[in-house]
Design a protein around this motif. Structure first.
Motif, PDB file in Angstrom:
ATOM      1  N   GLU A  74       0.816  -1.224   0.000  1.00  0.00           N
ATOM      2  CA  GLU A  74       0.000   0.000   0.000  1.00  0.00           C
ATOM      3  C   GLU A  74       0.852   1.279   0.000  1.00  0.00           C
ATOM      4  N   SER A  75       2.175   1.142   0.205  1.00  0.00           N
ATOM      5  CA  SER A  75       3.045   2.319   0.131  1.00  0.00           C
ATOM      6  C   SER A  75       3.309   2.712  -1.327  1.00  0.00           C
ATOM      7  N   LEU A  76       2.874   1.848  -2.255  1.00  0.00           N
ATOM      8  CA  LEU A  76       2.996   2.134  -3.691  1.00  0.00           C
ATOM      9  C   LEU A  76       1.630   2.507  -4.267  1.00  0.00           C
ATOM     10  N   ASP A  77       1.651   3.353  -5.276  1.00  0.00           N
ATOM     11  CA  ASP A  77       0.418   3.718  -5.978  1.00  0.00           C
ATOM     12  C   ASP A  77       0.155   2.649  -7.045  1.00  0.00           C
ATOM     13  N   VAL A  78      -0.493   1.574  -6.613  1.00  0.00           N
ATOM     14  CA  VAL A  78      -0.712   0.399  -7.475  1.00  0.00           C
ATOM     15  C   VAL A  78      -1.587   0.753  -8.678  1.00  0.00           C
ATOM     16  N   GLU A  79      -2.619   1.562  -8.446  1.00  0.00           N
ATOM     17  CA  GLU A  79      -3.531   1.934  -9.545  1.00  0.00           C
ATOM     18  C   GLU A  79      -2.792   2.712 -10.627  1.00  0.00           C
ATOM     19  N   LEU A  80      -1.982   3.691 -10.210  1.00  0.00           N
ATOM     20  CA  LEU A  80      -1.231   4.484 -11.186  1.00  0.00           C
ATOM     21  C   LEU A  80      -0.228   3.617 -11.943  1.00  0.00           C
ATOM     22  N   PHE A  81       0.432   2.701 -11.226  1.00  0.00           N
ATOM     23  CA  PHE A  81       1.389   1.808 -11.874  1.00  0.00           C
ATOM     24  C   PHE A  81       0.700   0.992 -12.971  1.00  0.00           C
ATOM     25  N   ASN A  82      -0.459   0.406 -12.641  1.00  0.00           N
ATOM     26  CA  ASN A  82      -1.175  -0.407 -13.627  1.00  0.00           C
ATOM     27  C   ASN A  82      -1.657   0.439 -14.806  1.00  0.00           C
TER      28      ASN A  82
END
Length: 556
Positions: A351-359
């Motif tokens: 959750e420390s990463l912006d998973v949605e933006l990465f995808n």
């Protein structure tokens, strides 16, 4: 004249005992205050076995099987128990047991006769369990005595323990501690419990050609279930087979090679093998057409950065256009970063990463669109955009490095066929001797102590203090996904600990005796003492070890 008395402080209370009282008798008095078994004592910040006696005033605390150091003593003692059971069952047939490596919460072991592995049957497993149980129920004492190092070398020669014989030829200390269980003698790297009656929690299960000796994990009184890790096992086995081929599979054999002046030959051979393996990996990626995202993950100090650069060079040599890419650039802004149970910022959770933006960005790239990729500013703790424009052509691939690279929740929307997942770790191919395997986590911690002191100004004390937290993060975010990798890559170099010793020892000696980290520093110093030092001269600028000792041609 009355008996001499000593004052022992336990917690906030002081108690008087007759001089010469054993730690064991005091531990028995306090055992009901502890959930788990007391196995070691800490007296005036010095580690003591329970059979030792108290001769002067001091401060006492106890270590149980749930403490890291106590857990090690317990595992060591169960290993001796297993060896004694093997000796009782098959010693007359000249069958011995070798402890090879750690798999999950257990040790993979093999039975050997005349240098050849003996296939173990379920009947043999049953007999081994039964004999171990008998020894536990007998509550036999585990005795320790000291002998001259030359006598120890002669003893190991007589017992046919050639690895130990070789190891102790390079021992600086004039004396060696030998453990004995019902006339069975051996040397162990660390302390033991007082008797076999303590060793109630273990299991034995057949695996591959040998067996796994299982221990408790997080719960000190519950043996961990065995989950086979076939990819990890075969990676470890390949590395050990290569070490045997080079006739360097133990620390003693490595010391022989260093003493014989074969260091340059060793360096060149290791680097040639390393490059060959990376080249074969690049070839595999090229052949599997359509791979756009090379996902690299592994635990701390595995050499991920150097590896991603060297893999990129090999991919370029085979006609692709690789772009090294750190997942760190997708960190959320610091004010949105989750916190752990201690209220500290948790940079290691997904959750420390912006998973949605990465995808979103990766799918745009996959569709052939130009994307302005983020750059994380670690000074401000915020994401920035600085015209880092990326567009993937036919031959372009992203080499993505980060701890969550193997977790499908990170790249949930990307087609499976577009990803190639690599797990990298420093899995040493050396053992200390027949019965003492070399923990890969120790190798990685020493790598990190050396690197962090050089690049971050972090003391060895600080690195050791945070290591348990690092390990918890790895167990949660990395190890559960390792078997899902397409390829497992071992980044350990056979000679590296002999080189790291030169850098690590002064850093470890700087830790004061009254620091909580002193015990771990002392353990690591004892461990490094087994190695002859080896100069880094002749190690190439692109070597993975340069990421830690300095002098790399890469920006690491």
């Amino acid at each position: 004249m009355g008996e001499e008395q000593i004052v022992v402080k336990i917690g906030e209370k002081e108690k008087t005992y007759p001089a010469g009282v054993s730690f064991l008798s005091i531990a028995q008095e306090y055992q009901d205050q502890y959930e788990d078994d007391i196995v070691l004592a800490l007296y005036n910040n010095r580690l003591r076995e329970l059979k030792k006696t108290v001769k002067k005033d001091g401060e006492l605390s106890f270590l149980t099987t749930s403490d890291k150091t106590g857990k090690r003593a317990y595992r060591r003692s169960v290993t001796l128990l297993m060896q004694k059971a093997v000796y009782n069952l098959w010693g007359r047939e000249h069958i011995g047991v070798y402890v090879r490596y750690a798999i999950g919460q257990g040790y993979y072991c093999e039975l050997m006769k005349d240098g050849e592995s003996c296939k173990i049957t379920e009947t043999m497993i049953g007999a081994l369990k039964k004999e171990m149980y008998r020894l536990v129920m007998a509550d036999l004492p585990i005795e320790k005595y000291s002998m001259n190092t030359d006598e120890a070398v002669a003893l190991f020669h007589e017992l046919g323990m050639k690895d130990k014989e070789k190891l102790f030829r390079y021992r600086r200390s004039s004396r060696v501690n030998i453990y004995e269980l019902d006339h069975y003698k051996d040397y162990f790297y660390g302390f033991m419990v007082p008797s076999t009656g303590y060793l109630r929690y273990y299991d034995v299960t057949a695996y591959q050609d040998g067996f796994v000796l299982l221990f408790p994990g997080k719960e000190a009184k519950k043996v961990s279930e065995f989950v086979p890790s076939d990819k990890l096992f075969f990676t470890l086995k390949r590395s050990r087979d290569w070490g045997k081929l080079q006739q360097i599979d133990t620390i003693g054999a490595l010391n022989d090679a260093i003493a014989a002046g074969k260091t340059q030959e060793m360096i060149l051979t290791q680097e040639a093998l390393f490059e060959e393996r990376i080249g074969a990996l690049a070839e595999m990626i090229v052949k599997e057409e359509g791979k756009k995202f090379i996902m690299i993950a592994g635990p701390s100090s595995s050499g991920k950065t150097t590896f991603s650069h060297r893999l990129s060079i090999q991919l370029a040599a085979k006609g692709l256009k690789p772009h090294p890419f750190p997942l760190d650039d997708y960190y959320v802004d610091r004010d949105k970063c989750p916190r752990d149970e201690n209220g500290e910022l948790d940079f290691e959770c997904l959750e420390s990463l912006d998973v949605e933006l990465f995808n979103h960005d990766m799918n745009e790239l996959l569709a052939g669109k130009a994307v302005n990729l983020p750059i994380f500013n670690f000074k401000t703790g915020k994401r920035e955009y600085k015209d880092k424009i990326m567009q993937l052509g036919k031959d372009d691939v992203l080499v993505i490095e980060g701890i969550h690279g193997l977790n499908d929740k990170l790249s949930y929307s990307l087609p499976v066929e577009s990803k190639f997942k690599i797990y990298i770790s420093a899995l040493t191919q050396l053992n200390i001797d027949e019965h003492n395997y070399l923990p890969t986590t120790d190798g990685r911690m020493i790598r990190r102590i050396v690197r962090d002191a050089r690049t971050r100004g972090t003391s060895a004390k600080e690195t050791i203090a945070m290591w348990d937290s690092v390990r918890r993060g790895e167990e949660k975010n990395i190890f559960p996904f390792q078997e899902g990798a397409d390829v497992m890559f071992n980044s350990a170099l056979i000679y590296e600990l002999a080189v790291l010793k030169i850098y690590a020892e002064p850093l470890l000696f700087a830790i004061d005796k009254d620091c909580p980290e002193y015990l771990e520093a002392k353990r690591l110093l004892k461990f490094l003492d087994y190695f002859l030092p080896m100069s880094p001269d002749g190690i190439g600028q692109n070597s993975i070890i340069r990421e830690f000792i300095g002098g790399s041609c890469f920006n690491v």
